[in-house]
Motif scaffolding. Structure first.
Motif, PDB file in Angstrom:
ATOM      1  N   PRO A   1       0.813  -1.226   0.000  1.00  0.00           N
ATOM      2  CA  PRO A   1       0.000   0.000   0.000  1.00  0.00           C
ATOM      3  C   PRO A   1       0.844   1.272   0.000  1.00  0.00           C
ATOM      4  N   ASN A   2       1.938   1.245   0.754  1.00  0.00           N
ATOM      5  CA  ASN A   2       2.802   2.429   0.832  1.00  0.00           C
ATOM      6  C   ASN A   2       3.464   2.719  -0.502  1.00  0.00           C
ATOM      7  N   ILE A   3       3.919   1.675  -1.195  1.00  0.00           N
ATOM      8  CA  ILE A   3       4.560   1.858  -2.495  1.00  0.00           C
ATOM      9  C   ILE A   3       3.578   2.466  -3.493  1.00  0.00           C
ATOM     10  N   ILE A   4       2.366   1.915  -3.559  1.00  0.00           N
ATOM     11  CA  ILE A   4       1.397   2.387  -4.549  1.00  0.00           C
ATOM     12  C   ILE A   4       0.941   3.808  -4.264  1.00  0.00           C
ATOM     13  N   SER A   5       0.848   4.167  -2.987  1.00  0.00           N
ATOM     14  CA  SER A   5       0.344   5.502  -2.649  1.00  0.00           C
ATOM     15  C   SER A   5       1.425   6.575  -2.627  1.00  0.00           C
ATOM     16  N   SER A   6       2.684   6.188  -2.379  1.00  0.00           N
ATOM     17  CA  SER A   6       3.723   7.207  -2.188  1.00  0.00           C
ATOM     18  C   SER A   6       4.616   7.420  -3.401  1.00  0.00           C
ATOM     19  N   ILE A   7       4.662   6.462  -4.319  1.00  0.00           N
ATOM     20  CA  ILE A   7       5.473   6.616  -5.535  1.00  0.00           C
ATOM     21  C   ILE A   7       4.508   7.028  -6.645  1.00  0.00           C
ATOM     22  N   THR A   8       4.503   8.307  -6.956  1.00  0.00           N
ATOM     23  CA  THR A   8       3.485   8.894  -7.833  1.00  0.00           C
ATOM     24  C   THR A   8       4.147   9.756  -8.899  1.00  0.00           C
ATOM     25  N   PRO A   9       3.400  10.170  -9.904  1.00  0.00           N
ATOM     26  CA  PRO A   9       3.963  11.108 -10.887  1.00  0.00           C
ATOM     27  C   PRO A   9       4.427  12.419 -10.253  1.00  0.00           C
ATOM     28  N   ALA A  10       3.807  12.804  -9.165  1.00  0.00           N
ATOM     29  CA  ALA A  10       4.214  14.051  -8.503  1.00  0.00           C
ATOM     30  C   ALA A  10       5.534  13.910  -7.774  1.00  0.00           C
ATOM     31  N   THR A  11       5.835  12.709  -7.276  1.00  0.00           N
ATOM     32  CA  THR A  11       7.068  12.510  -6.505  1.00  0.00           C
ATOM     33  C   THR A  11       8.219  11.979  -7.351  1.00  0.00           C
ATOM     34  N   HIS A  12       7.917  11.351  -8.478  1.00  0.00           N
ATOM     35  CA  HIS A  12       8.956  10.723  -9.283  1.00  0.00           C
ATOM     36  C   HIS A  12       8.729  11.036 -10.758  1.00  0.00           C
ATOM     37  N   LYS A  13       9.595  11.853 -11.286  1.00  0.00           N
ATOM     38  CA  LYS A  13       9.526  12.241 -12.693  1.00  0.00           C
ATOM     39  C   LYS A  13       9.558  11.005 -13.584  1.00  0.00           C
ATOM     40  N   GLY A  14       8.717  10.985 -14.597  1.00  0.00           N
ATOM     41  CA  GLY A  14       8.687   9.887 -15.560  1.00  0.00           C
ATOM     42  C   GLY A  14       7.716   8.788 -15.218  1.00  0.00           C
ATOM     43  N   LEU A  15       7.302   8.693 -13.935  1.00  0.00           N
ATOM     44  CA  LEU A  15       6.370   7.644 -13.557  1.00  0.00           C
ATOM     45  C   LEU A  15       4.980   7.945 -14.114  1.00  0.00           C
TER      46      LEU A  15
ATOM     47  N   ILE B   1       6.339  -5.692  -8.127  1.00  0.00           N
ATOM     48  CA  ILE B   1       5.696  -4.405  -8.402  1.00  0.00           C
ATOM     49  C   ILE B   1       6.053  -3.992  -9.818  1.00  0.00           C
ATOM     50  N   LEU B   2       5.062  -3.541 -10.578  1.00  0.00           N
ATOM     51  CA  LEU B   2       5.289  -3.082 -11.937  1.00  0.00           C
ATOM     52  C   LEU B   2       5.048  -1.580 -11.991  1.00  0.00           C
ATOM     53  N   ALA B   3       6.078  -0.832 -12.373  1.00  0.00           N
ATOM     54  CA  ALA B   3       5.953   0.618 -12.554  1.00  0.00           C
ATOM     55  C   ALA B   3       6.090   0.930 -14.037  1.00  0.00           C
ATOM     56  N   LEU B   4       5.127   1.638 -14.583  1.00  0.00           N
ATOM     57  CA  LEU B   4       5.172   2.064 -15.980  1.00  0.00           C
ATOM     58  C   LEU B   4       5.706   3.479 -16.031  1.00  0.00           C
ATOM     59  N   ALA B   5       6.753   3.697 -16.829  1.00  0.00           N
ATOM     60  CA  ALA B   5       7.441   4.984 -16.797  1.00  0.00           C
ATOM     61  C   ALA B   5       8.067   5.285 -18.145  1.00  0.00           C
ATOM     62  N   THR B   6       8.360   6.568 -18.357  1.00  0.00           N
ATOM     63  CA  THR B   6       9.005   7.012 -19.591  1.00  0.00           C
ATOM     64  C   THR B   6      10.470   7.369 -19.384  1.00  0.00           C
ATOM     65  N   GLU B   7      10.878   7.567 -18.136  1.00  0.00           N
ATOM     66  CA  GLU B   7      12.271   7.912 -17.812  1.00  0.00           C
ATOM     67  C   GLU B   7      12.472   7.731 -16.317  1.00  0.00           C
ATOM     68  N   ASN B   8      13.722   8.008 -15.848  1.00  0.00           N
ATOM     69  CA  ASN B   8      14.005   7.996 -14.409  1.00  0.00           C
ATOM     70  C   ASN B   8      13.792   6.609 -13.806  1.00  0.00           C
ATOM     71  N   PHE B   9      14.095   5.573 -14.587  1.00  0.00           N
ATOM     72  CA  PHE B   9      13.733   4.206 -14.223  1.00  0.00           C
ATOM     73  C   PHE B   9      14.423   3.741 -12.939  1.00  0.00           C
ATOM     74  N   GLU B  10      15.728   3.988 -12.829  1.00  0.00           N
ATOM     75  CA  GLU B  10      16.449   3.479 -11.658  1.00  0.00           C
ATOM     76  C   GLU B  10      15.981   4.151 -10.375  1.00  0.00           C
ATOM     77  N   ALA B  11      15.724   5.446 -10.430  1.00  0.00           N
ATOM     78  CA  ALA B  11      15.263   6.144  -9.227  1.00  0.00           C
ATOM     79  C   ALA B  11      13.909   5.608  -8.767  1.00  0.00           C
ATOM     80  N   ILE B  12      13.027   5.318  -9.714  1.00  0.00           N
ATOM     81  CA  ILE B  12      11.714   4.749  -9.376  1.00  0.00           C
ATOM     82  C   ILE B  12      11.900   3.373  -8.734  1.00  0.00           C
ATOM     83  N   ALA B  13      12.753   2.551  -9.343  1.00  0.00           N
ATOM     84  CA  ALA B  13      12.993   1.210  -8.802  1.00  0.00           C
ATOM     85  C   ALA B  13      13.586   1.283  -7.402  1.00  0.00           C
ATOM     86  N   GLN B  14      14.565   2.152  -7.205  1.00  0.00           N
ATOM     87  CA  GLN B  14      15.229   2.238  -5.901  1.00  0.00           C
ATOM     88  C   GLN B  14      14.276   2.742  -4.821  1.00  0.00           C
ATOM     89  N   ALA B  15      13.336   3.593  -5.182  1.00  0.00           N
ATOM     90  CA  ALA B  15      12.349   4.059  -4.198  1.00  0.00           C
ATOM     91  C   ALA B  15      11.496   2.893  -3.707  1.00  0.00           C
TER      92      ALA B  15
END
Length: 356
Positions: A283-297, A309-323
Motif C-alpha cells: 500500500p505504501n509503495i502504490i500511494s507514495s510513488i506517484t507522478p508528482a514525486t517521481h519524474k517519468g512515472l 511491483i510493476l511501474a510504468l514509466a518514460t524515464e528515471n527508471f532506476e530512481a523509481i525502482a530504488q524508491a
C-alpha cells in the motif's frame, strides 16, 4: 533443432483483474531435438524425452517428463491427437530466467511453451488460435497466456467449460487449480477443447512507456494470493474498477502518455487491497510513488498475484525502482532486484536453428 521462445507477462495492470495482460521481453527458451545421441544408443528415457534445465531455482524444477508442467502440457496436446508419447530421442533443454512465483507469468509461460512443444513434436501444425484453446484447458486465466502467446498488451475473456472435462485426470491443470496426478496415461483420449474457448484483442501501447519490474526476494503462490480474495464485491467497488479499466486500455496507447490520468486509471479495489497482507509495503509503495514525486512515472501496480511491483514509466527508471526497493527494505527487511523491460510485441516464436 528448434528454438521455442515464450515471453514472461504481467497480468491485471491495476484494475484489470483477470482481464488484461502485457507480454514482456524476458523469455523462457526451449531447445528441442529429436536426433539420436552422437555416441550411440543410450538407455531409453521416460516417454522418450530427456529434460535439462538452466536458469532460476534449478533445485525446484522436476526434470521427469511425467511431472514437469511443460512436458505434461505437451503430452496433453499429443494425447488429444492419439499420440501417447514423444518421438524417440527427444531432448528438451530448458532455459528459464523468469522468476518463479513472483507474478511475472512463469507458469503461464511454461504452459504456452508446452503447447508449442506438443504442436512441434506431434507435427500438428495448429495455428495459434487453436493452441490458445488447448492452453486454456490447462491454465484457466487467459490474461497471462494470451499475452505470452500473442505478445503485446491484450484484453481477454473466457467461455465456460464443462465441469466434467475440467476434473478429468488427463488434463494437467496448472498451479491455480488442484493438480491431478502427474503424467498418468489412462489410455483415454483427453477432453479436446471446443474451438474459440478464449478470446482476446490487442490494444495499442505507447512506444515511450517501459516497465520497471521490482522483484522481491520471496514467492507468493497464485493459489495463496487468490485465497485471500473475497467471493463477492460491492457494486461501488466493481464500478470503481470498471470505470478505470475502460480508460486504461486506451490511455496506455496514447503517443504522449498522460501520467496523472494513467496513475489514476491504474487504481484498484478488487485485488490489491486484499493482497496487502501478503506483500509488505504494497500500500505504501502504490500511494507514495506517484507522478508528482517521481519524474517519468505514469502508473504503479502489483504484477499479477505479486509480489513483483510493476511501474510504468518514460524515464528515471532506476530512481523509481530504488524508491520501491527502499520501501520493501524499510517495512519488511526484504531485498529486491529490478529489471527494465519492454513489451514483447511478437509473442511466442518457434524457429529452426543449427544443431549445437
Amino acid at each position: 533443432m528448434h528454438l521455442i521462445k515464450v515471453p514472461c507477462s504481467s497480468a491485471n495492470i491495476g484494475p484489470g483483474f483477470d482481464v488484461i495482460g502485457l507480454a514482456l521481453n524476458m523469455y523462457l527458451e526451449l531447445r528441442v531435438s529429436t536426433k539420436p545421441h552422437p555416441n550411440g544408443p543410450t538407455e531409453p528415457a521416460p516417454l522418450n524425452c530427456t529434460l535439462s534445465y538452466t536458469g532460476v531455482d534449478p533445485e525446484s524444477i522436476d526434470l521427469d517428463p511425467n511431472n514437469n508442467l511443460i512436458t505434461r502440457t505437451a503430452l496433453y496436446l499429443l494425447r488429444c491427437h492419439n499420440q501417447h508419447g514423444f518421438p524417440p530421442n527427444t531432448s528438451v533443454a530448458i532455459h528459464n530466467p523468469i522468476p518463479l512465483g513472483r507474478g511475472l507469468g512463469s507458469s503461464g509461460a511454461a504452459v504456452v511453451a508446452g503447447a508449442l512443444l506438443g504442436n512441434l513434436l506431434g507435427g500438428l501444425n495448429l495455428p495459434k488460435a487453436r493452441i490458445l484453446d488447448f492452453v486454456l484447458m490447462v491454465e484457466r486465466h487467459p490474461d497471462n497466456v494470451a499475452a505470452a502467446l500473442y505478445g503485446g498488451f491484450v484484453g481477454t475473456y473466457l467461455n465456460e467449460l464443462s465441469p466434467e472435462d475440467l476434473v478429468r485426470i488427463e488434463v494437467p491443470l496448472s498451479e491455480v487449480l488442484p493438480q491431478p496426478a502427474g503424467g498418468v496415461d489412462t489410455g483415454l483420449r483427453p477432453p479436446v477443447p471446443p474451438v474459440d474457448i478464449g478470446h482476446f484483442r490487442r490494444f495499442q501501447w505507447s512506444a515511450s512507456l517501459k516497465a520497471v519490474a521490482i522483484i522481491p526476494d520471496f514467492e507468493v503462490s497464485t493459489a495463496k494470493a487468490r485465497g485471500v480474495l473475497p467471493t463477492t464485491y460491492s457494486r461501488q467497488d466493481m464500478i470503481f474498477n470498471l470505470q478505470r479499466l475502460a480508460l486504461l486500455t486506451t490511455v496506455l496507447g496514447d503517443n504522449t502518455p498522460n501520467p496523472a490520468l494513467i496513475y489514476s486509471a491504474m487504481q484498484d479495489k478488487i485485488h490489491q487491497p486484499y493482497r496487502a497482507g501478503l506483500i509488505p509495503a504494497l500500500p505504501n509503495i502504490i500511494s507514495s510513488i506517484t507522478p508528482a514525486t517521481h519524474k517519468g512515472l505514469c502508473g504503479i501496480c502489483l504484477s499479477g498475484a505479486g509480489p513483483t511491483i510493476l511501474a510504468l514509466a518514460t524515464e528515471n527508471f532506476e530512481a523509481i525502482a530504488q524508491a520501491a526497493i527502499a520501501k520493501f527494505k524499510e517495512e519488511g527487511g526484504i531485498n529486491c532486484e529490478w529489471m527494465l523491460l519492454e513489451p514483447a510485441e511478437d509473442g511466442s516464436t518457434v524457429v529452426e536453428i543449427p544443431d549445437q
